[in-house]
Design a protein around this motif. Structure first.
Motif, PDB file in Angstrom:
ATOM      1  N   ILE A 140       0.837  -1.206   0.000  1.00 40.81           N
ATOM      2  CA  ILE A 140       0.000   0.000   0.000  1.00 40.81           C
ATOM      3  C   ILE A 140       0.870   1.253   0.000  1.00 40.81           C
ATOM      4  CG2 ILE A 140      -1.653   1.337   1.369  1.00 40.81           C
ATOM      5  CD1 ILE A 140      -2.827  -1.367   2.312  1.00 40.81           C
ATOM      6  N   GLY A 141       1.930   1.248   0.811  1.00 41.19           N
ATOM      7  CA  GLY A 141       2.833   2.395   0.855  1.00 41.19           C
ATOM      8  C   GLY A 141       3.489   2.638  -0.496  1.00 41.19           C
ATOM      9  N   TRP A 142       3.905   1.563  -1.149  1.00 42.96           N
ATOM     10  CA  TRP A 142       4.533   1.688  -2.471  1.00 42.96           C
ATOM     11  C   TRP A 142       3.546   2.254  -3.492  1.00 42.96           C
ATOM     12  CZ3 TRP A 142       9.105   1.955  -4.577  1.00 42.96           C
ATOM     13  CH2 TRP A 142       9.251   1.734  -5.948  1.00 42.96           C
ATOM     14  N   LEU A 143       2.305   1.769  -3.450  1.00 42.57           N
ATOM     15  CA  LEU A 143       1.295   2.253  -4.388  1.00 42.57           C
ATOM     16  C   LEU A 143       0.953   3.719  -4.136  1.00 42.57           C
ATOM     17  CD1 LEU A 143      -1.124  -0.822  -4.552  1.00 42.57           C
ATOM     18  CD2 LEU A 143       0.545  -0.084  -6.262  1.00 42.57           C
ATOM     19  N   LEU A 144       0.942   4.136  -2.875  1.00 42.80           N
ATOM     20  CA  LEU A 144       0.669   5.547  -2.566  1.00 42.80           C
ATOM     21  C   LEU A 144       1.747   6.460  -3.151  1.00 42.80           C
ATOM     22  CD1 LEU A 144      -0.620   5.351   1.132  1.00 42.80           C
ATOM     23  CD2 LEU A 144      -1.950   5.834  -0.944  1.00 42.80           C
ATOM     24  N   ILE A 145       3.001   6.023  -3.064  1.00 43.91           N
ATOM     25  CA  ILE A 145       4.088   6.789  -3.682  1.00 43.91           C
ATOM     26  C   ILE A 145       3.847   6.892  -5.188  1.00 43.91           C
ATOM     27  CG2 ILE A 145       6.565   6.810  -4.209  1.00 43.91           C
ATOM     28  CD1 ILE A 145       7.018   5.382  -1.525  1.00 43.91           C
ATOM     29  N   GLY A 146       3.404   5.792  -5.796  1.00 42.55           N
ATOM     30  CA  GLY A 146       3.120   5.781  -7.225  1.00 42.55           C
ATOM     31  C   GLY A 146       1.999   6.736  -7.598  1.00 42.55           C
ATOM     32  N   PHE A 147       0.960   6.819  -6.772  1.00 40.79           N
ATOM     33  CA  PHE A 147      -0.146   7.729  -7.055  1.00 40.79           C
ATOM     34  C   PHE A 147       0.310   9.189  -7.031  1.00 40.79           C
ATOM     35  CE2 PHE A 147      -3.227   4.331  -5.432  1.00 40.79           C
ATOM     36  CZ  PHE A 147      -3.572   3.957  -6.723  1.00 40.79           C
ATOM     37  N   VAL A 148       1.197   9.506  -6.104  1.00 42.24           N
ATOM     38  CA  VAL A 148       1.724  10.875  -6.027  1.00 42.24           C
ATOM     39  C   VAL A 148       2.430  11.231  -7.333  1.00 42.24           C
ATOM     40  CG1 VAL A 148       3.404  12.375  -4.892  1.00 42.24           C
ATOM     41  CG2 VAL A 148       1.938  10.877  -3.514  1.00 42.24           C
ATOM     42  N   ILE A 149       3.242  10.312  -7.849  1.00 46.74           N
ATOM     43  CA  ILE A 149       3.958  10.552  -9.101  1.00 46.74           C
ATOM     44  C   ILE A 149       2.981  10.629 -10.274  1.00 46.74           C
ATOM     45  CG2 ILE A 149       5.653   9.606 -10.722  1.00 46.74           C
ATOM     46  CD1 ILE A 149       7.035   8.291  -8.320  1.00 46.74           C
ATOM     47  N   TYR A 150       2.002   9.742 -10.296  1.00 47.13           N
ATOM     48  CA  TYR A 150       1.061   9.715 -11.417  1.00 47.13           C
ATOM     49  C   TYR A 150       0.253  11.007 -11.514  1.00 47.13           C
ATOM     50  CZ  TYR A 150      -2.864   8.398 -14.385  1.00 47.13           C
ATOM     51  OH  TYR A 150      -3.815   8.371 -15.382  1.00 47.13           O
TER      52      TYR A 150
ATOM     53  N   GLY B 174       0.869  13.823  -9.993  1.00 51.92           N
ATOM     54  CA  GLY B 174       1.704  15.016 -10.000  1.00 51.92           C
ATOM     55  C   GLY B 174       2.488  15.214 -11.289  1.00 51.92           C
ATOM     56  N   TYR B 175       2.767  14.113 -11.996  1.00 51.92           N
ATOM     57  CA  TYR B 175       3.590  14.202 -13.211  1.00 51.92           C
ATOM     58  C   TYR B 175       2.922  13.572 -14.436  1.00 51.92           C
ATOM     59  CZ  TYR B 175       7.549  13.420 -16.382  1.00 51.92           C
ATOM     60  OH  TYR B 175       8.373  13.398 -17.481  1.00 51.92           O
ATOM     61  N   SER B 176       2.494  12.326 -14.312  1.00 53.49           N
ATOM     62  CA  SER B 176       2.105  11.537 -15.482  1.00 53.49           C
ATOM     63  C   SER B 176       0.868  12.059 -16.197  1.00 53.49           C
ATOM     64  CB  SER B 176       1.884  10.077 -15.058  1.00 53.49           C
ATOM     65  OG  SER B 176       3.029   9.565 -14.406  1.00 53.49           O
ATOM     66  N   VAL B 177      -0.171  12.440 -15.468  1.00 53.81           N
ATOM     67  CA  VAL B 177      -1.409  12.866 -16.131  1.00 53.81           C
ATOM     68  C   VAL B 177      -1.204  14.120 -16.967  1.00 53.81           C
ATOM     69  CG1 VAL B 177      -2.920  11.805 -14.421  1.00 53.81           C
ATOM     70  CG2 VAL B 177      -2.125  14.139 -14.056  1.00 53.81           C
ATOM     71  N   LYS B 178      -0.195  14.908 -16.632  1.00 57.29           N
ATOM     72  CA  LYS B 178       0.071  16.143 -17.375  1.00 57.29           C
ATOM     73  C   LYS B 178       0.863  15.886 -18.654  1.00 57.29           C
ATOM     74  CE  LYS B 178       0.352  18.667 -12.993  1.00 57.29           C
ATOM     75  NZ  LYS B 178       1.235  19.464 -12.097  1.00 57.29           N
ATOM     76  N   ARG B 179       1.512  14.709 -18.739  1.00 57.81           N
ATOM     77  CA  ARG B 179       2.419  14.446 -19.864  1.00 57.81           C
ATOM     78  C   ARG B 179       2.058  13.193 -20.646  1.00 57.81           C
ATOM     79  NH1 ARG B 179       4.857  16.796 -15.657  1.00 57.81           N
ATOM     80  NH2 ARG B 179       6.412  18.424 -16.026  1.00 57.81           N
ATOM     81  N   SER B 180       0.961  12.557 -20.315  1.00 59.60           N
ATOM     82  CA  SER B 180       0.537  11.340 -20.994  1.00 59.60           C
ATOM     83  C   SER B 180       0.321  11.587 -22.483  1.00 59.60           C
ATOM     84  CB  SER B 180      -0.756  10.813 -20.365  1.00 59.60           C
ATOM     85  OG  SER B 180      -1.341   9.830 -21.186  1.00 59.60           O
ATOM     86  N   HIS B 181       0.997  10.826 -23.329  1.00 55.22           N
ATOM     87  CA  HIS B 181       0.859  10.984 -24.777  1.00 55.22           C
ATOM     88  C   HIS B 181      -0.522  10.574 -25.259  1.00 55.22           C
ATOM     89  CE1 HIS B 181       5.512  10.702 -25.418  1.00 55.22           C
ATOM     90  NE2 HIS B 181       5.137  11.770 -24.748  1.00 55.22           N
ATOM     91  N   VAL B 182      -1.053   9.510 -24.710  1.00 56.26           N
ATOM     92  CA  VAL B 182      -2.392   9.067 -25.106  1.00 56.26           C
ATOM     93  C   VAL B 182      -3.430  10.111 -24.719  1.00 56.26           C
ATOM     94  CG1 VAL B 182      -4.171   7.325 -24.718  1.00 56.26           C
ATOM     95  CG2 VAL B 182      -1.800   6.631 -24.946  1.00 56.26           C
ATOM     96  N   ARG B 183      -3.291  10.650 -23.534  1.00 58.98           N
ATOM     97  CA  ARG B 183      -4.250  11.645 -23.037  1.00 58.98           C
ATOM     98  C   ARG B 183      -4.251  12.915 -23.892  1.00 58.98           C
ATOM     99  NH1 ARG B 183      -6.610  11.670 -18.265  1.00 58.98           N
ATOM    100  NH2 ARG B 183      -5.245  10.015 -17.542  1.00 58.98           N
ATOM    101  N   HIS B 184      -3.076  13.253 -24.439  1.00 59.85           N
ATOM    102  CA  HIS B 184      -2.944  14.491 -25.208  1.00 59.85           C
ATOM    103  C   HIS B 184      -2.806  14.253 -26.706  1.00 59.85           C
ATOM    104  CE1 HIS B 184      -2.721  16.781 -21.512  1.00 59.85           C
ATOM    105  NE2 HIS B 184      -1.794  15.966 -21.063  1.00 59.85           N
ATOM    106  N   GLY B 185      -3.107  13.011 -27.151  1.00 63.31           N
ATOM    107  CA  GLY B 185      -3.137  12.730 -28.574  1.00 63.31           C
ATOM    108  C   GLY B 185      -1.803  12.771 -29.271  1.00 63.31           C
ATOM    109  N   LYS B 186      -0.729  12.388 -28.564  1.00 65.85           N
ATOM    110  CA  LYS B 186       0.609  12.458 -29.150  1.00 65.85           C
ATOM    111  C   LYS B 186       1.131  11.111 -29.636  1.00 65.85           C
ATOM    112  CE  LYS B 186       2.033  16.355 -26.275  1.00 65.85           C
ATOM    113  NZ  LYS B 186       3.033  16.845 -25.282  1.00 65.85           N
ATOM    114  N   VAL B 187       0.298  10.082 -29.591  1.00 66.57           N
ATOM    115  CA  VAL B 187       0.769   8.753 -29.982  1.00 66.57           C
ATOM    116  C   VAL B 187       0.640   8.551 -31.474  1.00 66.57           C
ATOM    117  CG1 VAL B 187       0.279   7.668 -27.787  1.00 66.57           C
ATOM    118  CG2 VAL B 187      -1.518   7.836 -29.479  1.00 66.57           C
TER     119      VAL B 187
END
Length: 518
Positions: A480-490, A492-505
């Motif tokens: 659970i602790g490891w997954l919480l760290i992952g959520f912070v990164i996701y 905080g960083y990933s949703v803003k730069r996701s290629h699929v989310r922003h049509g860059k694939v």
């Protein structure tokens, strides 16, 4: 926020086309099978077998292997369908991206760090102990206890090479860090070169396992198999990391066997490492399912036979103190009189075998992060390739540092348990992924189909969940602790730069395949 946005399979396949900036397809079927066997036969059979027998299952660790193998076989069928259908790097991360959406893909990709990076750390710790055995056997000296054990360990052994260092605390496991460094250099040099080294090592260690089974069978003491399961009133054992109380729920009887299954489950994670190399396979649709299933079946048979022989040669309690990580060598030297040459040969073969496992784990980890990086979910540094060798060399160096921290400063029992629970969680999602995709996209081309998926998928997920349930609160909290760290990164960083989310694939303008599917 589209948390479950999906990456269309057509785009995944388009991204796998070979070019200057992609991984090279250099691996044939024999290399894929050897890759799987190279990862499977290693710390699981030579270290975790003894740990599961000594702490939880006793001689019934053979049943633990059968339970673990059942879950792996069912998950392996699902992996095979995915690998033939989506033959690119990334393993379960890529599969879940196409079936369950980006958030689930992130969770499983982040979770795979527990499987591959920490898997490499666990095996490196076992390699360190056998390396010390090698030095002591062939050269008459050994590395001081404090320089080959973690700070969490204290020497309590009254036999063996450390009798003159009673009560000494560990500081850092230097040999474990050394082997990770050397294999990192090899992986940076190239996948084909690494596979050639691995193929040779696989032949050597399979031959050694067969030799131990054949010769050791005559030294089985039937008394060591009675009782077959550990009784609740068995006397506690004091180890270097604490006391093992067999009266605890998951340390005796059938529940102990189930807990043992979750421990030896670590021994099977190699077969899905084959799927991380899909983008480097010459004929992935045909060879990936064969590579996964053949390596899994072959190793399962060896595991059951080997664990039966090992627990018959030596009492299971011996594996907690005198045997420890180098339990196979201990059993031969102590109970197979006249076979000292075999113990020496085993030590050398195990060192080579462990090296191949670490190599495959490090390869698998960087390939998962390579794919996540090309999707924009983590920084570009993880997908930058070497200008000459076309390998993700910067990622390899970063993981060298990360894995070295765990290998050098954490006991193998803790790291190994984290690997098992993380891998089981990934397998659950893979089984569910096939079930979902069969319902949502039944017409997609499937070179390999999971038979009776309505039964195989749910049953595979349930068996894996059962093993997860036996892991205990401490391991659940780590996950659970490891997954919480992952959520912070996701978030905080990933949703803003996701290629699929922003049509860059690639393929975003394909009228047949929209840029995203929700």
């Amino acid at each position: 926020m589209k948390l479950f946005i999906k990456k269309p399979i057509a785009q995944l396949l388009a991204a796998s086309k070979e070019g200057e900036k992609t991984l090279k397809r250099t691996l044939g079927l024999s290399s894929l099978i050897a890759l799987g066997i190279g990862a499977i036969i290693g710390a699981g059979i030579f270290v975790r077998t003894a740990a599961a027998a000594g702490e939880h299952a006793g001689p019934a660790v053979t049943i633990s292997f059968i339970i673990a193998a059942s879950g792996c076989a069912l998950a392996g069928l699902c992996y095979s369908e995915f690998a033939s259908m989506i033959p690119i790097a990334g393993s379960a991360y890529t599969y879940s991206y196409a079936t369950m959406g980006e958030l689930i893909a992130w969770i499983i990709g982040w979770d795979l760090v527990l499987e591959y990076a920490l898997g490499a750390a666990t095996v490196a710790i076992g390699w360190s102990q056998y390396f010390n055995e090698f030095l002591n056997t062939f050269f008459g000296f050994h590395i001081p206890f404090q320089w080959c054990h973690s700070p969490w360990e204290t020497n309590i052994s009254t036999t063996g090479m450390y009798t003159d260092q009673m009560g000494v605390h560990g500081l850092v496991n230097l040999p474990a860090i050394l082997i990770i460094f050397l294999l990192t250099l090899l992986l940076i040099r190239g996948t084909a070169e690494s596979a050639s080294v691995n193929n040779f090592i696989v032949i050597v260690k399979v031959a050694i396992v067969l030799l131990i089974i054949g010769l050791g069978w005559h030294f089985i003491n039937p008394a060591n198999h009675i009782p077959y399961m550990i009784p609740a009133d068995a006397k506690p054992v004091v180890t270097s990391t604490g006391t093992i109380n067999y009266s605890d729920t998951f340390n005796h009887g059938w529940l102990g066997v189930l807990r043992g299954a979750s421990v030896v489950f670590f021994a099977f994670i190699g077969f899905d490492a084959v799927s991380t190399a899909a983008q480097e396979a010459k004929n992935p649709q045909k060879d990936m399912p064969k590579g996964i299933l053949i390596s899994l079946v072959f190793c399962t048979v060896l595991y059951i036979l080997f664990s039966h022989v090992l627990t018959g040669i030596a009492p299971y309690r011996d594996f907690l103190i005198a045997g420890k990580e180098a339990s196979v060598t201990y059993a031969i030297n102590t109970f197979m009189h006249g076979y000292g040459w075999l113990a020496k040969l085993v030590t050398i073969a195990i060192l080579a075998g462990f090296s191949s496992v670490i190599l495959v784990m490090l390869l698998g980890q960087t390939r998962v992060f390579y794919t996540m990086s090309t999707d924009g979910l983590i920084p570009k540094v993880f997908s930058q390739l070497h200008p000459k060798y076309s390998t993700p060399y910067k990622s390899q160096w970063l993981f060298f540092g990360f894995v070295s921290i765990f290998a050098g400063f954490i006991p193998d029992r803790i790291v190994g348990d984290m690997v098992s629970i993380g891998t089981l969680f990934a397998f659950v999602l893979v089984c569910l992924g096939i079930f979902i995709l069969r319902r949502t996209d039944p017409n997609i081309v499937r070179p390999f189909k999971t038979p009776a998926y309505m039964i195989v998928c749910p049953l595979g997920a349930l068996i894996c969940l059962g093993m997860i349930a036996s892991e205990g609160l401490e391991n659940w909290l780590r996950l659970i602790g490891w997954l919480l760290i992952g959520f912070v990164i996701y978030f905080g960083y990933s949703v803003k730069r996701s290629h699929v989310r922003h049509g860059k694939v690639d393929g975003a303008n394909d009228p047949i395949n929209p840029k995203f599917v929700e």
